[in-house]
Enzyme design. Structure first.
Site, PDB file in Angstrom:
ATOM      1  N   TYR A 149     -17.524  77.554   3.512  1.00  0.00           N
ATOM      2  CA  TYR A 149     -18.376  76.548   2.867  1.00  0.00           C
ATOM      3  C   TYR A 149     -17.523  75.487   2.174  1.00  0.00           C
ATOM      4  O   TYR A 149     -17.776  74.277   2.309  1.00  0.00           O
ATOM      5  CB  TYR A 149     -19.301  77.222   1.850  1.00  0.00           C
ATOM      6  CG  TYR A 149     -19.915  76.208   0.923  1.00  0.00           C
ATOM      7  CD1 TYR A 149     -19.376  75.979  -0.345  1.00  0.00           C
ATOM      8  CD2 TYR A 149     -20.983  75.427   1.331  1.00  0.00           C
ATOM      9  CE1 TYR A 149     -19.909  75.005  -1.169  1.00  0.00           C
ATOM     10  CE2 TYR A 149     -21.518  74.457   0.502  1.00  0.00           C
ATOM     11  CZ  TYR A 149     -20.971  74.246  -0.748  1.00  0.00           C
ATOM     12  OH  TYR A 149     -21.494  73.272  -1.558  1.00  0.00           O
ATOM     13  N   GLN A 209     -17.191  86.582  -2.829  1.00  0.00           N
ATOM     14  CA  GLN A 209     -15.875  85.963  -2.620  1.00  0.00           C
ATOM     15  C   GLN A 209     -14.756  86.894  -3.075  1.00  0.00           C
ATOM     16  O   GLN A 209     -13.598  86.652  -2.809  1.00  0.00           O
ATOM     17  CB  GLN A 209     -15.783  84.624  -3.378  1.00  0.00           C
ATOM     18  CG  GLN A 209     -16.894  83.631  -3.061  1.00  0.00           C
ATOM     19  CD  GLN A 209     -16.956  83.233  -1.592  1.00  0.00           C
ATOM     20  OE1 GLN A 209     -15.939  82.927  -0.976  1.00  0.00           O
ATOM     21  NE2 GLN A 209     -18.141  83.286  -1.004  1.00  0.00           N
ATOM     22  N   ASP A 213     -28.201  84.382   3.872  1.00  0.00           N
ATOM     23  CA  ASP A 213     -26.997  84.033   4.644  1.00  0.00           C
ATOM     24  C   ASP A 213     -26.362  85.319   5.163  1.00  0.00           C
ATOM     25  O   ASP A 213     -27.028  86.336   5.298  1.00  0.00           O
ATOM     26  CB  ASP A 213     -26.036  83.250   3.757  1.00  0.00           C
ATOM     27  CG  ASP A 213     -25.391  84.166   2.712  1.00  0.00           C
ATOM     28  OD1 ASP A 213     -24.324  83.842   2.221  1.00  0.00           O
ATOM     29  OD2 ASP A 213     -25.987  85.212   2.420  1.00  0.00           O
ATOM     30  N   TRP A 246     -23.439  85.614  -4.467  1.00  0.00           N
ATOM     31  CA  TRP A 246     -22.585  84.867  -3.536  1.00  0.00           C
ATOM     32  C   TRP A 246     -21.171  84.775  -4.081  1.00  0.00           C
ATOM     33  O   TRP A 246     -20.193  84.950  -3.347  1.00  0.00           O
ATOM     34  CB  TRP A 246     -23.151  83.472  -3.270  1.00  0.00           C
ATOM     35  CG  TRP A 246     -22.530  82.853  -2.062  1.00  0.00           C
ATOM     36  CD1 TRP A 246     -22.800  83.141  -0.758  1.00  0.00           C
ATOM     37  CD2 TRP A 246     -21.492  81.870  -2.039  1.00  0.00           C
ATOM     38  NE1 TRP A 246     -21.994  82.407   0.063  1.00  0.00           N
ATOM     39  CE2 TRP A 246     -21.178  81.615  -0.687  1.00  0.00           C
ATOM     40  CE3 TRP A 246     -20.798  81.178  -3.040  1.00  0.00           C
ATOM     41  CZ2 TRP A 246     -20.214  80.689  -0.297  1.00  0.00           C
ATOM     42  CZ3 TRP A 246     -19.834  80.257  -2.647  1.00  0.00           C
ATOM     43  CH2 TRP A 246     -19.548  80.032  -1.302  1.00  0.00           C
ATOM     44  N   LYS A 288     -33.607  78.963   4.907  1.00  0.00           N
ATOM     45  CA  LYS A 288     -32.416  79.095   4.067  1.00  0.00           C
ATOM     46  C   LYS A 288     -31.731  77.758   3.771  1.00  0.00           C
ATOM     47  O   LYS A 288     -31.503  77.404   2.615  1.00  0.00           O
ATOM     48  CB  LYS A 288     -31.432  80.070   4.730  1.00  0.00           C
ATOM     49  CG  LYS A 288     -30.157  80.270   3.966  1.00  0.00           C
ATOM     50  CD  LYS A 288     -29.030  79.573   4.660  1.00  0.00           C
ATOM     51  CE  LYS A 288     -27.717  79.761   3.972  1.00  0.00           C
ATOM     52  NZ  LYS A 288     -26.746  78.774   4.495  1.00  0.00           N
ATOM     53  N   ASP A 341     -28.926  84.797  -6.703  1.00  0.00           N
ATOM     54  CA  ASP A 341     -28.263  84.491  -5.437  1.00  0.00           C
ATOM     55  C   ASP A 341     -26.844  83.989  -5.682  1.00  0.00           C
ATOM     56  O   ASP A 341     -25.884  84.473  -5.073  1.00  0.00           O
ATOM     57  CB  ASP A 341     -29.089  83.435  -4.684  1.00  0.00           C
ATOM     58  CG  ASP A 341     -28.406  82.968  -3.433  1.00  0.00           C
ATOM     59  OD1 ASP A 341     -27.449  82.188  -3.514  1.00  0.00           O
ATOM     60  OD2 ASP A 341     -28.821  83.413  -2.347  1.00  0.00           O
ATOM     61  N   ASN A 350     -24.449  73.446   6.824  1.00  0.00           N
ATOM     62  CA  ASN A 350     -24.029  74.562   5.980  1.00  0.00           C
ATOM     63  C   ASN A 350     -24.383  75.917   6.598  1.00  0.00           C
ATOM     64  O   ASN A 350     -25.296  76.629   6.134  1.00  0.00           O
ATOM     65  CB  ASN A 350     -24.686  74.407   4.604  1.00  0.00           C
ATOM     66  CG  ASN A 350     -24.075  75.342   3.579  1.00  0.00           C
ATOM     67  OD1 ASN A 350     -23.198  76.145   3.896  1.00  0.00           O
ATOM     68  ND2 ASN A 350     -24.525  75.218   2.341  1.00  0.00           N
ATOM     69  N   PHE A 368     -31.142  82.722  -0.570  1.00  0.00           N
ATOM     70  CA  PHE A 368     -30.812  82.012   0.667  1.00  0.00           C
ATOM     71  C   PHE A 368     -30.187  83.027   1.617  1.00  0.00           C
ATOM     72  O   PHE A 368     -29.052  83.449   1.419  1.00  0.00           O
ATOM     73  CB  PHE A 368     -29.870  80.856   0.348  1.00  0.00           C
ATOM     74  CG  PHE A 368     -30.284  80.129  -0.916  1.00  0.00           C
ATOM     75  CD1 PHE A 368     -29.467  80.109  -2.037  1.00  0.00           C
ATOM     76  CD2 PHE A 368     -31.534  79.539  -1.005  1.00  0.00           C
ATOM     77  CE1 PHE A 368     -29.868  79.491  -3.214  1.00  0.00           C
ATOM     78  CE2 PHE A 368     -31.948  78.924  -2.180  1.00  0.00           C
ATOM     79  CZ  PHE A 368     -31.117  78.897  -3.284  1.00  0.00           C
TER      80      PHE A 368
END
Ligand code: 56B
Length: 329
Positions: A99, A312, A237, A308, A205, A304, A75, A235
């Site tokens: 993902y 998008q 990213d 996230w 992460k 988070d 990932n 996390f």
């Protein structure tokens, strides 16, 4: 690096990140704008989607634990090289990238009888078979590293966990922190750590995301029923910094902003990259406190997920995210 497991309850992520945020030169942190972005976007906090997506495998039992582990070995880092096509896979008539593309390719493999959750299969995985599993438009970046990380996962599962990640999760009792530490201890590919001005920094992460994904997949019950899920951090990213920057919570030094605009790669472990990731984790803690001041009590994991999902949306894709070829995020 000092022994992390001195005090069994130690979870050194935040304390290792604090000095980076204090000394940061390339990235500044502006907590004042936390209130504003919650004003504007906070209502979406509770719309963080569940595991019930077409690309997620779920059988309610042990195969799901094993599938989530393989998912989180892989990932990371889906964006293409300049002028290369975005990697995307076809699954049940739809195209998925990033993902979702990774999850769809692993679910597709399960449904066509490829034993992706079997440790011996992973330990002996060939380049050709991995290409087939991840087959789609374009090529997933870092294919060789992904192959090595899957082989390592298979080898270590056989050597230390009787061939089954379920044994590691069971050994952690109901502690997400102990799942994270067990995974970091066992599998070098999850050892998402670096140095900053001579001190160790731990992001962990993918290891943290593994515990979080188990919690999501099982909706906080069974194999996802952790008593300390609130101890996980964000996390770190490449999508969260993009949103946080749009929020004005983190601001890049003009020189760094210009390099990222130009899509220049940042070396893994560079001061700039570590400062971006540290500010990301730190900003989520500030947002969590801002939510608490308004009566909500989200975990860092939920904040988070909120960020996230915002990432998008087109609105947040305006500024490019920083590019670092890495197996860690
Ligand atoms: N911080 C954070 N990073 C996350 C996720 C997830 C997916 N988690 C979902 C799964 C179950 C739950 O429902 C979660 O919502 C993937 N990533 C990272 O993003 C990047 C991919 O982005 P793109 O190229 O646009 O697909 C890549 O580094 C990937 O590792 C998250 O939740 N938080």
């Amino acid at each position: 690096m000092e022994n992390l497991h001195e005090s069994p309850r130690a979870f050194p992520v935040l304390e290792s990140i604090a000095p980076v945020v204090e000394r940061s030169r390339w990235v500044t942190f502006h907590p004042a704008s936390a209130e504003l972005c919650i004003e504007r976007w906070g209502h979406l906090l509770d719309s963080v989607p569940t595991w019930k997506q077409p690309w997620h495998f779920f059988d309610g039992g042990l195969e799901t634990v094993r599938w989530v582990f393989v998912l989180d070995v892989l990932n990371h880092c889906f964006w293409p090289d300049e002028n290369e096509p975005l990697w995307s896979v076809r699954y049940r008539g739809n195209e998925y990238s990033g993902y979702a593309g990774l999850a769809a390719s692993l679910k597709r493999a399960m449904e066509s009888g490829v034993p992706v959750t079997n440790a011996s299969f992973l330990a002996g995985l060939s380049p050709g078979t991995l290409r087939e599993i991840l087959a789609g438009t374009g090529e997933i970046p870092l294919l060789e590293a992904r192959l090595e990380n899957l082989r390592e996962a298979g080898r270590v599962l056989l050597a230390r966990w009787e061939g089954d990640i379920v044994n590691l999760v069971a050994s952690a009792g109901r502690s997400a922190v102990d799942v994270v530490k067990g995974v970091v201890d066992s599998f070098s590919s999850f050892r998402d750590e670096c140095g900053y001005r001579g001190r160790p920094v731990y992001f962990w992460k993918r290891a943290q995301l593994f515990a979080a994904d188990l919690h999501s997949a099982f909706d906080g019950r069974d194999w996802g029923a952790f008593e300390d899920i609130e101890r996980l951090t964000a996390f770190a990213d490449y999508k969260l910094p993009q949103v946080l920057r749009r929020f004005g919570l983190i601001v890049y030094h003009p020189e760094l902003a210009e390099r990222i605009e130009r899509r220049e790669r940042l070396p893994a472990g560079s001061e700039e990259e570590v400062e971006i990731r540290a500010a990301t984790v730190w900003a989520v803690e500030a947002l969590k406190k801002a939510f608490e001041r308004r009566g909500a009590e989200p975990t860092s994991m939920r904040v988070d997920g909120w960020l996230w999902q915002l990432g998008q949306l087109e609105y947040f894709r305006k500024y490019p995210y920083h590019l670092c070829r890495t197996i860690y995020y």
